[in-house]
Design an enzyme around this catalytic site. Structure first.
Site, PDB file in Angstrom:
ATOM      1  N   LYS A 175       0.859  -1.178   0.000  1.00 11.18           N
ATOM      2  CA  LYS A 175       0.000   0.000   0.000  1.00 11.18           C
ATOM      3  C   LYS A 175       0.901   1.236   0.000  1.00 11.18           C
ATOM      4  CE  LYS A 175      -3.502   2.569   2.591  1.00 11.18           C
ATOM      5  NZ  LYS A 175      -2.700   3.841   2.584  1.00 11.18           N
ATOM      6  N   PRO A 176       1.100   1.862  -1.164  1.00 11.51           N
ATOM      7  CA  PRO A 176       1.894   3.089  -1.180  1.00 11.51           C
ATOM      8  C   PRO A 176       1.115   4.240  -0.563  1.00 11.51           C
ATOM      9  CG  PRO A 176       0.967   2.688  -3.351  1.00 11.51           C
ATOM     10  CD  PRO A 176       0.588   1.506  -2.490  1.00 11.51           C
ATOM     11  N   SER A 177       1.810   5.315  -0.260  1.00 13.53           N
ATOM     12  CA  SER A 177       1.147   6.499   0.264  1.00 13.53           C
ATOM     13  C   SER A 177       0.282   7.139  -0.816  1.00 13.53           C
ATOM     14  CB  SER A 177       2.186   7.516   0.742  1.00 13.53           C
ATOM     15  OG  SER A 177       1.588   8.776   0.961  1.00 13.53           O
ATOM     16  N   GLY A 228       6.918   4.650   8.242  1.00 14.61           N
ATOM     17  CA  GLY A 228       5.992   5.749   8.486  1.00 14.61           C
ATOM     18  C   GLY A 228       6.253   6.410   9.827  1.00 14.61           C
ATOM     19  N   SER A 229       5.233   7.044  10.350  1.00 11.35           N
ATOM     20  CA  SER A 229       5.370   7.763  11.615  1.00 11.35           C
ATOM     21  C   SER A 229       5.237   6.810  12.795  1.00 11.35           C
ATOM     22  CB  SER A 229       4.292   8.851  11.717  1.00 11.35           C
ATOM     23  OG  SER A 229       3.013   8.254  11.899  1.00 11.35           O
ATOM     24  N   ALA A 231       3.354   7.279  15.386  1.00 14.23           N
ATOM     25  CA  ALA A 231       1.928   7.160  15.734  1.00 14.23           C
ATOM     26  C   ALA A 231       1.259   6.105  14.861  1.00 14.23           C
ATOM     27  CB  ALA A 231       1.248   8.511  15.564  1.00 14.23           C
ATOM     28  N   GLY A 233       2.745   3.585  13.431  1.00 12.80           N
ATOM     29  CA  GLY A 233       3.278   2.291  13.837  1.00 12.80           C
ATOM     30  C   GLY A 233       2.563   1.734  15.051  1.00 12.80           C
ATOM     31  N   GLU A 250       9.754   0.749  10.581  1.00 18.58           N
ATOM     32  CA  GLU A 250      10.785   1.790  10.501  1.00 18.58           C
ATOM     33  C   GLU A 250      10.052   3.113  10.625  1.00 18.58           C
ATOM     34  OE1 GLU A 250      11.781   4.539   8.849  1.00 18.58           O
ATOM     35  OE2 GLU A 250      13.756   4.270   7.989  1.00 18.58           O
ATOM     36  N   CYS A 284      13.774  10.370   7.208  1.00 27.06           N
ATOM     37  CA  CYS A 284      13.733   9.969   8.616  1.00 27.06           C
ATOM     38  C   CYS A 284      15.102  10.072   9.279  1.00 27.06           C
ATOM     39  CB  CYS A 284      13.182   8.552   8.740  1.00 27.06           C
ATOM     40  SG  CYS A 284      14.109   7.326   7.803  1.00 27.06           S
TER      41      CYS A 284
END
Length: 478
Positions: A175-177, A228-229, A231, A233, A250, A284
């Site tokens: 699932k890409p952004s 991702g972020s 939150a 995660g 990550e 990141c």
């Protein structure tokens, strides 16, 4: 430039969303629509899970040599379509054309590295102390994997996931952004046209509440992986508890960039500039807090600002800029508000802080430098994820360590010093998954992973394979 309408890639087929919904993709530099994608829903997620399960049953039964052959063919197809894939990333998220090359390199290196890495994972013989049995520990593919990817490195992130998953024998749903889905959907077209085995790789993008939640709570996936972020995660961890799944995350970072009194200042400045303003600071591992020894603070700041002034902000392959825009207007507003808040709290704006002259269209922001920040300011406490270098002084090694560790994140820390005892002290006590000394290097064969709120597991290196493998003990009576 317009890339047209791109379909979901599920079960080896290109298809519209079950609902018929579409989503526009807007370029952050021009604010123009550059493409449309099929916008998946719950039914599409359920179909992808079912097809990925079939794909796993086929793919896991192949030999490593057969899987490697397919991965090699995909690698060649990616290289053959490199220009169109790069341009998709340029227009969907404002990357420089040269920066998009990093994504291609990571993708092709992942497809090349992991079959060889997998071949080096040998079965382990466990001696039997009583000589009555023979024991072997073997690796087997875990099952269907689901990957949720960030927008900042669209195909690098794909490469970090499909390389180890495919080599291990897993199928994968990606699932890409929704901010940068075009390049992933283009890769789906490449897979379709080369008739890659059905269901082994699947691409779909849609709302988190329907698509991600459906896949995370399903009992079909055996692996959940995410870039991702922090939150997001934590949400994946909570939602995944419908069954016991392997999870690799990550997540965010708040990297300290520590420059000691005896450091090579030119080297530190060059490294800091490249890391801070590459990808408009949307990385990141980008330095967040520049901690500079008080005796070299003024010289470092002067050199850094001089270099930052020369960064060319722009867009497109023809302009060849050093830095593009932030990904959304909201993100630019967030970063500019952080700068405003910290200035109000006493930080000094040394460079930038606004919109580049004549660049009112798009989400561009000037390379920015703040000095004399304090620990209560937002640029110290929060992940900036934008082109802002926040500088503060320290006087002793212990103070630098305390300041560096004063964060819930633990992805990467950077240290510049010529004193081996000082370096050893930093590497021993800085609480980060990576400590990079007097420079920086990332490569597919080097482990990349964080601790604390920065994640679980690893991307890159042979360690990533373990996220997609389970161990089985086989015992025979002698």
């Amino acid at each position: 430039m317009h890339f047209g309408y791109k379909q979901l890639y599920i079960g080896g087929k290109l298809m519209d969303a079950a609902s018929g919904e579409k989503q526009e993709v807007v370029c952050p530099a021009t604010e123009k629509v550059v493409g449309e994608i099929a916008w998946a829903g719950k039914a599409d997620a359920e179909l992808a899970l079912a097809e990925a399960q079939k794909g796993f049953e086929f793919w896991s039964a192949l030999s490593l040599a057969e899987r490697a052959a397919w991965m090699g063919t995909l690698r060649q197809e990616v290289l053959a379509h490199e220009d169109s894939l790069r341009k998709a990333m340029v227009y969907e998220m404002g990357k420089t054309y040269e920066g998009a090359g990093e994504d291609i390199e990571a993708l092709v290196n992942g497809l090349d590295f992991y079959p060889a890495a997998m071949s080096n994972l040998h079965d382990e013989i466990i001696p039997d102390r009583e000589n009555t049995h023979r024991h072997t520990l073997v690796h087997q593919p875990a099952g269907v994997a689901v990957a949720y990817l960030a927008w900042n490195f669209p195909l690098l992130n794909v490469g970090y996931k499909i390389g180890p998953a495919l080599a291990a024998g897993c199928s994968i749903i990606i699932k890409p952004s929704p901010l940068s889905p075009l390049s992933a959907y283009l890769l789906g077209e490449i897979l379709h046209n080369m008739q890659f085995p059905a269901g082994v790789i699947n691409f779909l993008c849609g709302p988190v509440e329907e698509v991600a939640y459906t896949m995370t709570t399903s009992r079909i996936p055996k692996v959940l992986t995410m870039i991702g972020s922090s939150a997001s995660g934590r949400r994946v961890l909570a939602d995944s508890a419908t069954s016991l799944k392997r999870v690799s995350l990550e997540l965010g970072g708040n990297a300290p960039f520590i420059v000691c009194e005896d450091a090579d200042l030119d080297l530190a400045v060059a490294t800091g500039i490249a890391l801070k303003y590459g990808n408009c600071g949307q990385i990141c591992v980008s330095p967040n807090r520049f901690l500079i020894h008080e005796n070299v603070y003024d010289r470092f700041l002067e050199k850094f600002v001089a270099k930052a002034r020369g960064i060319r902000v722009g867009f497109g392959p023809d302009q060849k800029p050093d830095m593009g825009p932030l990904v959304t207007t909201r993100d630019r507003s967030r970063v500019m508000q952080m700068v405003a808040d910290d200035r109000a709290a006493g930080a000094e704006l040394v460079l930038g802080g606004g919109i580049p002259l004549g660049m009112d269209t798009g989400n561009f922001m000037e390379p920015t430098v703040l000095s004399n920040i304090t620990t209560d300011m937002r640029c110290f406490r929060e992940e900036i994820f934008g082109p802002v270098a926040a500088m503060m002084k320290f006087s002793t090694v212990d103070e630098a360590i305390e300041l560096g560790n004063r964060t819930d994140y633990g992805l990467v820390a950077y240290v510049f010093s010529s004193n081996e005892r000082t370096i050893r002290r930093f590497t021993e006590v800085l609480d980060f998954g990576e400590v990079q000394v007097n420079g920086v290097k990332y490569a597919i064969y080097l482990p990349h992973g964080g601790i604390k709120e920065s994640g679980l597991g690893h991307d890159c290196s042979y360690l990533a394979l373990h996220d997609y493998l389970v161990k089985k003990r086989i015992t025979f009576t002698v």
